[in-house]
Design a protein around this motif. Structure first.
Motif, PDB file in Angstrom:
ATOM      1  N   GLU A 127       8.955  -3.139 -11.858  1.00  0.00           N
ATOM      2  CA  GLU A 127       7.110  -2.939 -12.315  1.00  0.00           C
ATOM      3  C   GLU A 127       5.891  -2.969 -12.048  1.00  0.00           C
ATOM      4  N   ILE A 128       5.733  -3.848 -11.651  1.00  0.00           N
ATOM      5  CA  ILE A 128       4.480  -4.507 -10.941  1.00  0.00           C
ATOM      6  C   ILE A 128       3.822  -3.998  -9.612  1.00  0.00           C
ATOM      7  N   SER A 129       5.009  -3.010  -9.161  1.00  0.00           N
ATOM      8  CA  SER A 129       4.848  -2.389  -7.592  1.00  0.00           C
ATOM      9  C   SER A 129       4.715  -1.491  -7.723  1.00  0.00           C
ATOM     10  N   HIS A 130       4.172  -1.309  -6.093  1.00  0.00           N
ATOM     11  CA  HIS A 130       3.544   0.330  -5.820  1.00  0.00           C
ATOM     12  C   HIS A 130       5.001   0.718  -5.700  1.00  0.00           C
ATOM     13  N   ARG A 131       4.885   1.347  -5.696  1.00  0.00           N
ATOM     14  CA  ARG A 131       6.328   2.636  -5.095  1.00  0.00           C
ATOM     15  C   ARG A 131       6.537   2.039  -3.440  1.00  0.00           C
ATOM     16  N   ARG A 132       5.329   2.217  -2.493  1.00  0.00           N
ATOM     17  CA  ARG A 132       5.583   2.036  -1.304  1.00  0.00           C
ATOM     18  C   ARG A 132       5.956   1.021  -0.783  1.00  0.00           C
ATOM     19  N   ILE A 133       5.549  -0.461  -1.059  1.00  0.00           N
ATOM     20  CA  ILE A 133       5.872  -1.754  -1.547  1.00  0.00           C
ATOM     21  C   ILE A 133       7.543  -2.186  -2.177  1.00  0.00           C
ATOM     22  N   ARG A 134       7.562  -1.353  -2.799  1.00  0.00           N
ATOM     23  CA  ARG A 134       8.774  -2.043  -4.302  1.00  0.00           C
ATOM     24  C   ARG A 134       9.980  -2.657  -3.603  1.00  0.00           C
ATOM     25  N   GLY A 135      10.368  -2.065  -2.348  1.00  0.00           N
ATOM     26  CA  GLY A 135      11.568  -2.461  -2.024  1.00  0.00           C
ATOM     27  C   GLY A 135      11.211  -3.509  -1.124  1.00  0.00           C
ATOM     28  N   ARG A 136      10.139  -4.352  -0.738  1.00  0.00           N
ATOM     29  CA  ARG A 136       9.911  -5.504  -0.660  1.00  0.00           C
ATOM     30  C   ARG A 136       9.868  -6.390  -1.186  1.00  0.00           C
ATOM     31  N   ILE A 137       8.840  -6.503  -2.454  1.00  0.00           N
ATOM     32  CA  ILE A 137       8.795  -6.516  -3.905  1.00  0.00           C
ATOM     33  C   ILE A 137      10.290  -7.747  -4.024  1.00  0.00           C
ATOM     34  N   THR A 138      10.744  -6.276  -4.473  1.00  0.00           N
ATOM     35  CA  THR A 138      11.719  -6.628  -5.235  1.00  0.00           C
ATOM     36  C   THR A 138      13.075  -8.050  -4.186  1.00  0.00           C
ATOM     37  N   SER A 139      13.117  -7.575  -3.253  1.00  0.00           N
ATOM     38  CA  SER A 139      14.045  -7.970  -1.973  1.00  0.00           C
ATOM     39  C   SER A 139      13.961  -9.780  -2.034  1.00  0.00           C
TER      40      SER A 139
END
Length: 519
Positions: A127-139
């Motif tokens: 919920e805090i992440s930009h869609r282009r890096i959301r996968g990296r942050i949730t990982s």
């Protein structure tokens, strides 16, 4: 500081909660293998009790994940703080344990805290992440899980070789005590970081939600075009959700789009556990003993394995938003199945009674390959994908239900593995071989790609995309890829005038029409 870097660092801090889970995964193998621990707790029914020690923790995780589905009113940060307090209590009871009952209670209570954390952290990160890096942050959830395993396995190995030979209980008490420290750090500092903008908007605090969105994405500029567009998109979805009845767990099954998401989420979490990773993490000394590798050597190898897990997760973070989710799930499951086939053959042909250094190293290398592939693929994705699938109103309950699925299977694996190893040996691996292959087939057929989509696009994805999706990459009708073209159009609607040349999504036409109808 660039917004993407700031989001990444906030995601790292939140992922300390996953560090706790990873630490426990890594430390428990050394704990149950300690002679002091065995004399104190495992004099009778050793296999059953060691399985229960593991299973009660994951059973507590299941309970915590269930409770987290009702924690929405606390906020993301409030839930993290509560979870840390629960974990500290459980960790203290474990460390001070002098009876099996104290150990069981401490394991279960600590598990409740971890259950809350592992459910809420990927939600907060997404919920805090930009869609282009959301996968990296949730990982990052899995990266810090692996980092926790590194600390646990090396601390456990050091304590084992230092004190176990003399029967000193410090060989297992110190490793258990260390896990309390990051919980205190996370809980003590969590309110220094921003609350989820989506949670704020969903709880009638849109002004603060807009400020936090600008803080995360645009250096506090509330007039930034991306911030305005993202805020309008969030508000449009929340307005539609608030016009409907309050959501319960039953809504996960009421219609096909939600049921489809629930099935996918449960399959992702169940398949992650049925890769065989938990059996290896929890009972590596018993598993390696099947081929004649001694306990002290196994603990050293597992310490190396933890470093490999960290490297694998780092690779996942580097490639997930480029390669996508589908290919990693499909090909990862196939490769992991292959490693279990080789290891099952090695155990069958070279049992512990046959000394063969080549077979030992073959088994070790296959285990390392399995671990690397797991942490590139299924491990991180089991938390990254479920956090993406649901809208704001259903996200907490959806991820909670997925986490419960994970911990239910985790508990089962923890309880049956020591018994199965002693009873059927290498044949136990057949279960993981079959499960990995069937998972690959399922994901190829039914898992849609979510790479590059906004969280608010997910409802449209599951309402409008086909159920059978081999090889497809769906995009929402309003999705604008800023890398492909610079679009200068403006969209006029009752949810605001926004530019579409930003790196994000805009409210779908269906969403705008629904809001207009509701008004």
């Amino acid at each position: 500081m660039k917004p993407g870097v700031y989001q990444f660092l906030v995601g790292c801090f939140a992922a300390l909660g996953s560090f706790l889970f990873g630490y426990d995964l890594g430390v428990i193998a050394e704990v149950v293998a300690s002679d002091s621990f065995k004399r104190l707790f495992l004099q009778q029914n050793a296999n059953s009790r060691s399985g229960t020690v593991v299973a009660l923790f994951t059973g507590g995780c299941f309970t915590g994940a269930l409770g987290a589905g009702f924690s929405d009113r606390l906020g993301r940060r409030g839930t993290i703080l509560m979870a840390c307090c629960i974990f500290v209590i459980g960790g203290t009871i474990q460390t001070a344990g002098v009876t099996i009952g104290m150990l069981y209670a401490g394991r279960f209570i600590a598990g409740i805290g971890v259950g809350f954390l592992t459910m809420i952290i990927p939600i907060y990160q997404s919920e805090i992440s930009h869609r282009r890096i959301r996968g990296r942050i949730t990982s990052l959830q899995q990266l810090f899980n692996a980092l926790g395993q590194i600390f646990a396995t090396w601390a456990g190995y050091g304590c084992f070789v230092t004190w176990d030979a003399t029967g000193d209980s410090r060989s297992w008490r110190i490793p258990l005590a260390v896990q309390i420290i990051p919980a205190l750090f996370l809980g003590g500092l969590v309110y220094l970081f921003p609350e989820s903008p989506r949670w704020l908007c969903d709880h009638d605090r849109p002004e603060q939600g807009l400020k936090n969105l600008a803080h995360l994405h645009a250096h506090d500029d509330v007039k930034d075009s991306y911030v305005i567009a993202e805020f309008n998109l969030i508000q449009a979805q929340i307005a539609e959700e608030h016009s409907q009845q309050s959501k319960t767990y039953l809504d996960l099954f009421r219609d096909w789009p939600n049921l489809r998401r629930t099935i996918l989420m449960m399959m992702i979490q169940a398949s992650c556990q049925m890769t065989g990773v938990s059996a290896i993490q929890y009972f590596s000394p018993q598993i390696f003993a099947q081929i004649g590798i001694p306990t002290d050597t196994t603990l050293l190898l597992q310490a190396v394995n933890a470093i490999i897990a960290f490297l694998g997760t780092a690779v996942c973070i580097a490639i997930i938003d480029n390669v996508g989710r589908r290919p990693l799930e499909i090909y990862g499951a196939i490769i992991m199945s292959g490693t279990f086939i080789v290891n099952a053959i090695l155990i069958a042909v070279f049992p512990a009674t046959v000394s063969n250094t080549g077979a030992h190293w073959g088994f070790i290398i296959m285990t390392w390959i399995f671990n690397f592939v797991f942490f590139v693929t299924s491990g991180p994705l089991s938390w990254a994908i479920p956090a993406e699938l649901f809208g704001t109103a259903m996200r907490t309950k959806g991820v909670s239900f997925g986490a419960m699925t994970s911990f239910a299977f985790n508990t089962m694996i923890g309880q049956i593995t020591p018994i199965a190893i002693s009873s059927i040996g290498w044949k136990f691996y057949i279960i993981f071989i079959v499960c990995n292959l069937t998972s690959a087939l399922f994901f190829w057929a039914f898992l849609p790609e979510t790479k590059g989509l906004n969280l608010e696009d997910m409802d449209e994805l599951f309402y409008n995309s086909p159920t059978f999706v081999p090889g497809s990459h769906w995009k929402p009708s309003s999705h604008v890829d800023s890398d492909a073209a610079e679009v200068k159009e403006q969209e006029e609607s009752d949810v605001g005038t926004v530019k579409t040349d930003y790196a994000g999504g805009i409210p779908t036409q269906q969403q705008v029409e629904r809001v207009q109808l509701k008004d």
